[in-house]
Design an enzyme around this catalytic site. Sequence first.
Site, PDB file in Angstrom:
ATOM      1  CE  LYS A  53      -1.559   7.129  12.109  1.00 33.23           C
ATOM      2  NZ  LYS A  53      -2.134   5.774  12.286  1.00 33.23           N
ATOM      3  CG  HIS A  55      -7.692   0.956  15.016  1.00 36.69           C
ATOM      4  ND1 HIS A  55      -8.904   1.582  15.222  1.00 36.69           N
ATOM      5  CD2 HIS A  55      -6.845   1.911  14.568  1.00 36.69           C
ATOM      6  CE1 HIS A  55      -8.786   2.856  14.896  1.00 36.69           C
ATOM      7  NE2 HIS A  55      -7.551   3.080  14.500  1.00 36.69           N
TER       8      HIS A  55
HETATM    9 MG    MG Z   1      -4.075   2.116  10.570  1.00 37.16          MG
END
Ligand code: MG
Length: 333
Positions: free
Chosen positions: A130, A268
Site C-alpha cells: 500500500k 481482487h
Molecule cells: Mg486495491
Amino acid sequence: MRIVDIRERAIGISRYRDPGIPSGGLTTSLVAVVTDVVRGGRPVTGYGFASVGRYAQSGALDMALWDAAAKIARLPLHQFLAGRLGRVATGAPVSVYASGGYPYPDGDLAALAQEIRQFTDLGFTHAKIKIGAQPLDEDRRRIEAAAAALAGPGHLAVDAMNAYGPGQAQAAAEALAPFGLWWFEDLCDPLDFATHGRVAARYPHPIAAGEALFSAAEADLLAQHAGLRRDRDILLFDPVHCYGLPGYLRIIDTLTARGWPRRAFWPHGGQLFSLHLVAALGLGGAEANPLAFHPFHGPPAALPVTDGHVPLPDVPGIGFELHDGARQAFQGL
Ligand code: MG
C-alpha cells in the site's frame, strides 16, 4: 436439490499480519447454505463469505450456492464451472501474488521488509504493498525496501487505495515511473476516469483499476473513458463484490467484447473462490493474502505456493474445508 436452511453471521477480519493491530472495523459476512442432499450421513452444505477489505453485507449467498452445487456434482468448483460454461480447465497451478504491505504504526520499513521476506519464503515471487497514506518520499522508501526483498521493482505492485486527487495522482505517477513497477493500482477515485486517462497517457507501466466498480455498466464506462490500455493494464473487479459470479461473468463478457484479453483480469479478494474462477475462466491470475485478513488469509498450507503459482484444490466445491481458519469460521455457523 432443495435448500433447507441458510445461516449467516458477520465476523471481524484482520487487516495486518498481526491480527492484534486494529483493522479499522473491517467485517465480512459468513453464509452456510444447507441442502437436503446427504453425503456420508451429513447434509451437503455450501459455504461463502463476502470477500475481504470491506464490510459485512449479510448476503454472500452466491459463493455458498456455487460451493454447494459443485459439492453435489462431486467436482472442484473450477471443473464444475468450466463444464457449465463450455470451457476447458486445465487444472494447472494458478499464478498468484502476495498482497499486504499496509503501513505499520511502528518500525514501518523494517517490518515491511520482513513481511515481504515472509512472502518469498512462502513461495511467492510477486507482491503488492500500500502507498498513498504518507508523503511520496516515504512511499519511495517503502517501495525500495519491498523491491529489495523481491527480484526487483518489476515484481512489485503498489496500491494507492484511491487516495490521490488529480494533481497528486499525476505527481505520484511521475515519481513511480522510474521504478518500472509491476503495476500501479487504485490511483485515484474509482469514478474519476479523466484522471485515470491523464495518468495513462503519460505513465508507461501497467495501471490496475476496477476494484471498486461493481457492475458491467460501470466496467464498460471504465473501459471507454479511463484511457486504459488493453496491451498492459490490469482489471481488478472482485467477483464477490460484483453481485456474485453472474455479475462478474457479465463484466468479463462486456470487456472481452471490447477487445480486452482474459489475461488482464486479476480478481481482487485473495480467496479460494477466485482461484477456481481464474482457472475456469482462463484469467491472468489471482491475489492472495498470505498474512492479512484473518481468518481468510491464505492460501491454506495444503496448497503450497511454488515459484508464484498455487495448485488448485482437488476436493469437491471451493475447498474451504482445507483451510483451518475458514473451516473453523464456517463450522461456527
Ligand atoms: Mg486495491
